[in-house]
Design an enzyme around this catalytic site. Structure first.
Site, PDB file in Angstrom:
ATOM      1  N   ASN A  75       0.823  -1.212   0.000  1.00  0.00           N
ATOM      2  CA  ASN A  75       0.000   0.000   0.000  1.00  0.00           C
ATOM      3  C   ASN A  75       0.856   1.261   0.000  1.00  0.00           C
ATOM      4  O   ASN A  75       0.467   2.295  -0.544  1.00  0.00           O
ATOM      5  CB  ASN A  75      -0.928   0.011   1.218  1.00  0.00           C
ATOM      6  N   ASN A 175      -0.087  -1.590  -6.945  1.00  0.00           N
ATOM      7  CA  ASN A 175      -0.410  -2.544  -5.886  1.00  0.00           C
ATOM      8  C   ASN A 175      -1.888  -2.483  -5.541  1.00  0.00           C
ATOM      9  O   ASN A 175      -2.411  -1.398  -5.283  1.00  0.00           O
ATOM     10  CB  ASN A 175       0.408  -2.218  -4.625  1.00  0.00           C
ATOM     11  N   GLU A 176      -2.551  -3.635  -5.567  1.00  0.00           N
ATOM     12  CA  GLU A 176      -3.949  -3.757  -5.097  1.00  0.00           C
ATOM     13  C   GLU A 176      -4.815  -2.589  -5.561  1.00  0.00           C
ATOM     14  O   GLU A 176      -5.527  -1.965  -4.766  1.00  0.00           O
ATOM     15  CB  GLU A 176      -3.978  -3.883  -3.561  1.00  0.00           C
ATOM     16  N   GLU A 295       2.014 -11.574  -2.396  1.00  0.00           N
ATOM     17  CA  GLU A 295       1.740 -11.382  -0.961  1.00  0.00           C
ATOM     18  C   GLU A 295       0.995 -12.616  -0.471  1.00  0.00           C
ATOM     19  O   GLU A 295      -0.061 -12.951  -1.015  1.00  0.00           O
ATOM     20  CB  GLU A 295       0.889 -10.130  -0.693  1.00  0.00           C
TER      21      GLU A 295
END
Length: 505
Positions: A75, A175-176, A295
């Site tokens: 994050n 990311n995400e 992850e």
């Protein structure tokens, strides 16, 4: 289900899943909590080297033989200004770190982390910020890291005392990005467009790099797996991998159900492979999109205190966040997750245990004291060291059971790895049964002359046992349960145990 408990396996050197990419044993360091500051870096610590890196931590990382480390997030990367992390340290600005509501001093940045990675014999998997930034900034960072000289950003790197390019080969495109918690989150089409344009530009600068497109943040996302299908329609021509993230917890203390979670992980992997192959077919493509499971871990112990710290005590430098203390049962699930990766070694080419130090990590540090090994250190260590070579496709059967959420779960899960060069075969096996040992027979007639080298076992009378500084209660031992008779390996897997059975010619 009742009846006699058993496990049977046949392994043959010609029945191969795939050669194992060593990056399947990767890890992850994010600028989060005490991962960097007080984790890998602590000037003034009794073990610190001339760069301020803790040598006690470096020794443990080297013991794990971690081949690749994802950096700097996570994050964190969605508001990362890489330029602030390079150049003279005293001139670097402090920034508000929005993902974890902390203060980022930028004492460690791209060049320092690269130096640390070389010290621990690892490569960097770099992530670019596609949250608050975009194509130009990703290209500038790549030029800074990989271009030899003679341009604005390569010459800037040289002026910072780094003559040779870092030569980073693996890059994550954000990311995400589907997560509402992500700074600058995107819809599938928004992400697909920015990721494809960024990828296209980055490969013009350095065609040798490999790129990872963001998959869903987890299987519970309402858009899973449509997110993968939509984003890959944009990125398919430019990327090599799609990312998967998965964390498991056991807040209701149902161990039997918890140890079946790897079944869910297996289903996740199969679903993403099917989605990648659907896009390949739709595109009339020729290449497979492989998987970067960048992850994965157990994560739930610290959730409450983390929420309190971020809500009520924000903007600290390196606050204690995500400091899960792992139990023995957590180590068993980590072992089961590693077995799952090996069963999919044909498509899972990268995996990153998240994370490496202090933050949901196998290695923990005391601020002014030592470093110590969590329970999950051991299955990760064993897989990394002994799981190199070719994953074999086992013919496998075991007695089964049901849990609260899963049906037809095998009592034992196992996989085998053949290291032809070393003339070794390693069987990784977990007995999920909490009550009794299970006899296992393995037909190894394809490996004439192979005998037991050792049978490592991780077990504990207490499923909730954990390790701490100076008190490692969960450590591997050896079992005398295994023998080879007429090409059949016979063993007993003790109840609730992680097993590494090594055979050598």
């Amino acid at each position: 289900m009742t009846g006699k408990k058993y496990a049977k396996m046949v392994i043959d050197k010609d029945f191969k899943i795939s050669k194992i990419d060593k990056r399947i044993y990767g890890s992850f360091i994010e600028h989060l909590g005490r991962a960097v500051y007080e984790g890998i870096y602590q000037p003034g610590h009794p073990t610190a080297d001339e760069n301020g890196f803790r040598k006690d931590v470096m020794d443990l990382v080297k013991e794990l033989q971690v081949p690749i480390i994802r950096y700097p997030g996570g994050n964190f990367v969605s508001n990362f200004y890489w330029e602030d992390s390079v150049g003279p340290v005293e001139q670097r600005p402090k920034r508000l770190e929005l993902a974890w509501r902390s203060l980022e001093p930028n004492e460690i940045g791209v060049n320092e982390f690269s130096k640390w990675c070389k010290e621990v014999n690892s490569e960097i998997m770099m992530a670019v910020n596609l949250g608050t930034r975009g194509v130009a900034d990703a290209c500038s960072l790549l030029e800074y890291c990989n271009h030899p000289s003679g341009t604005k950003y390569s010459d800037l790197r040289i002026s910072h005392g780094v003559k040779q390019p870092h030569g980073i080969k693996t890059w994550c495109l954000g990311n995400e990005m589907d997560g509402p918690w992500q700074v600058g989150s995107k819809t599938p089409v928004e992400y697909g467009r920015i990721a494809s344009e960024t990828a296209k530009a980055m490969k013009l600068i350095d065609p040798s790099i490999e790129l990872v497109s963001c998959g869903s943040s987890n299987t519970g996302m309402p858009t899973f797996p449509q997110w993968e299908a939509t984003t890959l329609e944009h990125t398919y021509d430019y990327v090599d991998y799609v990312s998967l993230h998965q964390y498991f917890g056991n807040p209701d203390h149902d161990t039997k159900n918890f140890l079946a979670r790897s079944v869910e992980m297996d289903h996740f992997i199969r679903t993403v492979i099917a989605t990648c192959d659907f896009v390949k077919a739709k595109k009339r493509g020729s290449k497979n999109i492989n998987l970067s499971f960048d992850e994965w871990n157990v994560w739930f112990h610290s959730n409450e205190s983390d929420q309190d710290t971020m809500a009520n005590h924000p903007w600290q430098k390196a606050p204690a966040l995500l400091e899960d203390v792992y139990t023995f049962e957590d180590a068993l699930l980590v072992g089961l997750m590693l077995i799952t990766f090996l069963k999919h070694a044909d498509r899972v080419k990268i995996a990153c245990l998240a994370q490496l130090v202090n933050v949901i990590a196998p290695i923990m540090t005391e601020t002014d004291g030592g470093a110590w090994k969590q329970t999950i250190f051991y299955p990760y260590l064993h897989a990394s060291i002994y799981g190199r070579g070719t994953a074999l496709q086992p013919v496998f059967d075991s007695s089964r059971h049901d849990t609260k959420e899963y049906t037809d779960v095998t009592d034992v899960d196992a996989v085998a790895v053949y290291n032809e060069e070393a003339e070794e075969v390693t069987i990784f096996a977990v007995n999920r049964d909490l009550e009794e040992g299970i006899p296992m027979e393995c037909d190894i007639r394809s490996f004439p002359g192979y005998q037991i080298l050792e049978h490592i076992v991780l077990e504990s009378d207490d499923l909730k046992a954990s390790n701490g500084p100076g008190k490692e209660r969960v450590v591997p031992g050896h079992s005398a349960n295994s023998r080879v008779e007429d090409g059949i390996l016979k063993t007993v897997l003790n109840r609730a145990s992680w097993n590494v059975i090594r055979l050598k010619k």
